[in-house]
Design an enzyme around this catalytic site. Structure first.
Site, mmCIF file in Angstrom:
data_model
loop_
_atom_site.group_PDB
_atom_site.id
_atom_site.type_symbol
_atom_site.label_atom_id
_atom_site.label_comp_id
_atom_site.label_asym_id
_atom_site.label_seq_id
_atom_site.Cartn_x
_atom_site.Cartn_y
_atom_site.Cartn_z
ATOM 1 N N TYR A 200 94.346 12.091 28.394
ATOM 2 C CA TYR A 200 94.713 12.374 27.003
ATOM 3 C C TYR A 200 96.016 13.157 27.016
ATOM 4 O O TYR A 200 96.184 14.083 27.813
ATOM 5 C CB TYR A 200 93.620 13.209 26.331
ATOM 6 C CG TYR A 200 93.951 13.580 24.895
ATOM 7 C CD1 TYR A 200 93.564 12.752 23.846
ATOM 8 C CD2 TYR A 200 94.657 14.735 24.602
ATOM 9 C CE1 TYR A 200 93.875 13.070 22.527
ATOM 10 C CE2 TYR A 200 94.970 15.057 23.288
ATOM 11 C CZ TYR A 200 94.579 14.227 22.263
ATOM 12 O OH TYR A 200 94.899 14.541 20.962
ATOM 13 N N GLU B 62 100.364 11.264 19.779
ATOM 14 C CA GLU B 62 99.224 11.219 20.707
ATOM 15 C C GLU B 62 99.179 9.915 21.501
ATOM 16 O O GLU B 62 99.340 8.835 20.935
ATOM 17 C CB GLU B 62 97.933 11.374 19.896
ATOM 18 C CG GLU B 62 96.673 11.353 20.720
ATOM 19 C CD GLU B 62 95.416 11.310 19.849
ATOM 20 O OE1 GLU B 62 94.934 12.381 19.452
ATOM 21 O OE2 GLU B 62 94.934 10.201 19.559
#
Ligand code: GDP
Ligand code: MN
Length: 416
Positions: free
Chosen positions: A123, A211
């Site tokens: 992530y 992101e």
């Protein structure tokens, strides 16, 4: 403002971040040919079909599918274009899917020393940390579809690195994060380039969120002994107050993904956010609108919306505001709370009366059927109250209130 993944991938690529190639598909008929084209270009039969909607959780909802033939691609496209997507981020009514991304599928390396089936999915995100008032890089080894659970259950698995307000993300910071993520050899340099690129992008385009989840590592090959570090998902949000200076981002706006009532409100300069309660609120000023929702809650009610008509709304805008509020079928009562500063109470009153005469009910009659509680204070308040009192005939459900508490109690009682 949000954009789609396929647009986010273009942005990433323009900042030098490696992203597998992809093509947009908008009909089932296009599926087979697009599959063949994407597979031919990448030299692999693995293609990933992904719903393009402004919500995540697609993988778990079945709206990200790996396919290996034109037939499978077409089946996946048919499923996604004819079913609404319900994910943890959409609410039970789900979202209609009209666009799909067909991207070259990639193999993901097995997690070195990880549990069976564990893959190298990371992530990576940049956002603003309000507590430290800095932009911050957030990274985790436990990326993929379970990141929310990871953040909740094992917050230690989340790495945070603040960005310098002027210098942004420094190479040495990115290297440290790469090592903390357990990256090795040439993976480190690849990941540093991605982190620094993402930080530059975040800054340059006035993002509120940038992101990549997951960032993956491909299995080793003779030409890439440590595998390749690639972004295979992209999620962006931008600061609405800054989009005016980014024509390229504005061009990515997709109105079909927005709440229609919120779009309508925007056109009239109204700040409207739909909520799930049953008391419509029409207020001037964002602070007063927040206070109004608080006091409605305090007295046991539940607001159906946030609506700030602003400091200088016209009669036309007030009429529109009512029309937007009453188009929400959950609304069982309306509370008007105006403190006239620049705004004149008589303009609001005229807007209320105008809206009532124009409002059409489903049975064809006009006028408001729902209880209407009005609290006016400030500039031209006497003129405003008189207008309302004189118009009692067209406002049978009107209840004037003396102050904020009185208004909240009356509207909560009226909706039961
Ligand atoms: P999200 O669920 O909406 O965040 O959608 P993602 O694009 O992140 O995809 C969800 C999951 O699907 C990823 O975490 C991967 O595990 C898997 N996935 C997506 N694309 C590929 C791909 O090209 N190859 C492989 N092997 N898995 C993929
Ligand atoms: Mn994802």
């Amino acid at each position: 403002m949000k954009i789609h993944e396929y647009q986010g991938r273009q942005l990433l690529a323009s900042f030098g971040i490696l992203v597998p190639a992809g093509t947009l598909v908008e009909s089932i008929e296009q599926a087979a040919t697009t599959y063949k084209q994407v597979a031919a270009e990448s030299g692999s039969d693995l293609v990933v079909v992904k719903a393009q909607v402004h919500a995540g959780g697609r993988g778990k909802a079945g709206f990200v599918k790996l396919v290996r033939s034109a037939k499978e691609a077409e089946d996946a496209a048919r499923f996604m274009l004819t079913n609404r997507m319900v994910s943890v981020q959409t609410g039970p009514e789900g979202l209609e899917v009209t666009k799909l991304l067909f991207a070259a599928g990639v193999d993901i390396a097995d997690r070195a020393g990880g549990a069976k089936g564990a893959k190298e999915e990371f992530y990576l995100a940049i956002t603003t940390d309000r507590a430290t008032r800095r932009n911050v890089l957030i990274a985790s080894r436990e990326g993929g579809v379970d990141i929310e659970t990871v953040a909740h259950n094992t917050p230690d698995a989340i790495i945070k690195e603040p960005l310098h307000p002027i210098m942004g993300l420094q190479q040495h910071q990115a290297r440290r994060v790469a090592f903390e993520l357990g990256l090795k050899g040439s993976q480190v340099g690849q990941a540093v380039k991605i982190m620094v690129g993402l930080a530059k992008l975040f800054e340059a385009k006035d993002c509120t969120l940038a992101e990549i989840n997951p960032l993956i590592i491909t299995p080793p090959t003779p030409t890439h002994a440590d595998g390749q570090v690639l972004a295979i998902d992209a999620k962006f949000s931008f600061d609405d107050n800054a989009t005016f200076r980014h024509k390229d981002i504005q061009a990515m706006f997709d109105p079909t993904e927005e709440n229609p009532a919120e779009l309508r409100a925007q056109r009239f300069g109204l700040s409207y956010i739909a909520l799930d309660g049953n008391i419509g609120c029409l207020v001037n000023g964002a602070g007063l609108a927040m206070a109004t929702m608080d006091i409605v809650k305090l007295h046991g009610g539940s607001p159906a919306n946030f609506l700030d008509v602003g400091g200088s709304a016209t009669e036309e805008a007030v009429t529109e505001a009512f029309s937007i509020i009453l188009a929400d079928h959950n609304v069982k009562g309306v509370m008007v709370n105006i403190f006239g500063g620049i705004m004149r109470c008589d303009v609001i009153a005229a807007g209320i009366i105008n809206a009532a005469t124009k409002h059409k009910n489903p049975d064809g009659s006009t006028g408001f059927k729902v209880p209407l509680v009005v609290r006016l204070e400030g500039t031209n308040v006497e003129a405003g109250r008189k207008l309302l009192a004189d118009a009692k005939g067209s406002l049978p459900t009107l209840q004037p209130a003396t102050d904020l508490t009185d208004a909240a109690m009356k509207v909560c009682k009226a909706v039961g």
